[in-house]
Design a protein around this motif. Structure first.
Motif, short mmCIF file in Angstrom:
data_model
loop_
_atom_site.label_atom_id
_atom_site.label_comp_id
_atom_site.label_asym_id
_atom_site.label_seq_id
_atom_site.Cartn_x
_atom_site.Cartn_y
_atom_site.Cartn_z
N VAL A 11 -9.05 2.56 -3.29
CA VAL A 11 -7.77 2.00 -2.87
C VAL A 11 -7.71 1.98 -1.35
N PHE A 12 -7.27 0.85 -0.82
CA PHE A 12 -7.06 0.72 0.62
C PHE A 12 -5.60 1.06 0.92
N PRO A 13 -5.32 1.80 1.97
CA PRO A 13 -3.94 2.19 2.29
C PRO A 13 -2.97 1.01 2.36
N GLN A 14 -3.38 -0.09 2.99
CA GLN A 14 -2.48 -1.25 3.10
C GLN A 14 -2.16 -1.83 1.73
N GLU A 15 -3.14 -1.84 0.87
CA GLU A 15 -2.96 -2.36 -0.48
C GLU A 15 -1.98 -1.47 -1.25
N LEU A 16 -2.16 -0.16 -1.16
CA LEU A 16 -1.27 0.78 -1.82
C LEU A 16 0.15 0.62 -1.31
N GLU A 17 0.31 0.58 -0.01
CA GLU A 17 1.64 0.45 0.59
C GLU A 17 2.33 -0.84 0.14
N SER A 18 1.59 -1.93 0.14
CA SER A 18 2.13 -3.23 -0.25
C SER A 18 2.59 -3.23 -1.70
N VAL A 19 1.77 -2.72 -2.60
CA VAL A 19 2.11 -2.70 -4.02
C VAL A 19 3.30 -1.78 -4.27
N LEU A 20 3.31 -0.60 -3.66
CA LEU A 20 4.45 0.32 -3.84
C LEU A 20 5.75 -0.33 -3.36
N ALA A 21 5.71 -0.94 -2.19
CA ALA A 21 6.92 -1.57 -1.64
C ALA A 21 7.41 -2.70 -2.55
N ARG A 22 6.48 -3.53 -3.03
CA ARG A 22 6.88 -4.64 -3.90
C ARG A 22 7.47 -4.13 -5.22
N VAL A 23 6.81 -3.18 -5.85
CA VAL A 23 7.28 -2.67 -7.13
C VAL A 23 8.63 -1.98 -6.98
N LEU A 24 8.77 -1.17 -5.95
CA LEU A 24 10.04 -0.49 -5.74
C LEU A 24 11.15 -1.48 -5.41
#
Length: 163
Positions: free
Chosen positions: A144-157
């Motif tokens: 997992v890339f940090p930017q990818e994780l951050e993006s997915v978490l922000a979108r889902v939340l």
């Protein structure tokens, strides 16, 4: 930085962020700046590999969210999801002692309407179909890339917040 198109990522019905080509920015090596996010958002991390769980915790906290629990076992994850009143579950597919993260996610979702984002190295078509069947909010492929994780978490939340 450019997005790398992977056909296997596009064929799934589960939303995911594009894979960013940054071999120097793998899990645990975030280059992000300060964020204004709601620290009251509680995320449960279900990952049986200690170093990955630790790195995910560090990133989630760096993104401004609260880690409300960490578990590597399905039964404990189900209990924690209820007790900790998590807003999101970050779930591995293969857990300790042969536990199955997809089955655990289904049980969590049967008790509470909480989004589950899967984080896995197992992305074969059968596994992806099982993940889709439980109504996953997202799918992250390891590493997992940090930017990818951050993006997915922000979108889902953002998608799961009423209003």
């Amino acid at each position: 930085m450019r997005a790398v198109t992977e056909p296997s990522r596009m064929s799934s019905g589960i939303p995911s962020a594009p894979r960013m080509e940054r071999p120097d920015n793998r899990l645990g090596e975030s280059s992000s700046t300060s964020r204004e996010v709601d620290a009251a958002v509680r995320i449960l991390i279900v990952e049986d590999e200690a170093i990955i769980a630790w790195e995910l915790c560090s990133l989630v906290e760096e993104f401004g969210y609260e880690v409300c629990g960490v578990s590597g076992r399905a039964s404990e994850a189900i209990r924690l999801a209820e007790q900790a009143e998590s807003h999101l579950v970050l779930m591995d597919v293969c857990l300790a002692r042969g536990d199955d993260g997809v089955t655990a996610a289904a049980q969590i979702k049967a008790r509470r309407q909480v989004p589950v984002v899967f984080c896995t190295a197992f992305a074969d078509s059968q596994t992806v179909a099982r993940i889709e069947a439980v109504g996953a909010a997202g799918l992250l492929r390891k590493p997992v890339f940090p930017q990818e994780l951050e993006s997915v978490l922000a979108r889902v939340l953002s998608d799961s917040t009423p209003g």
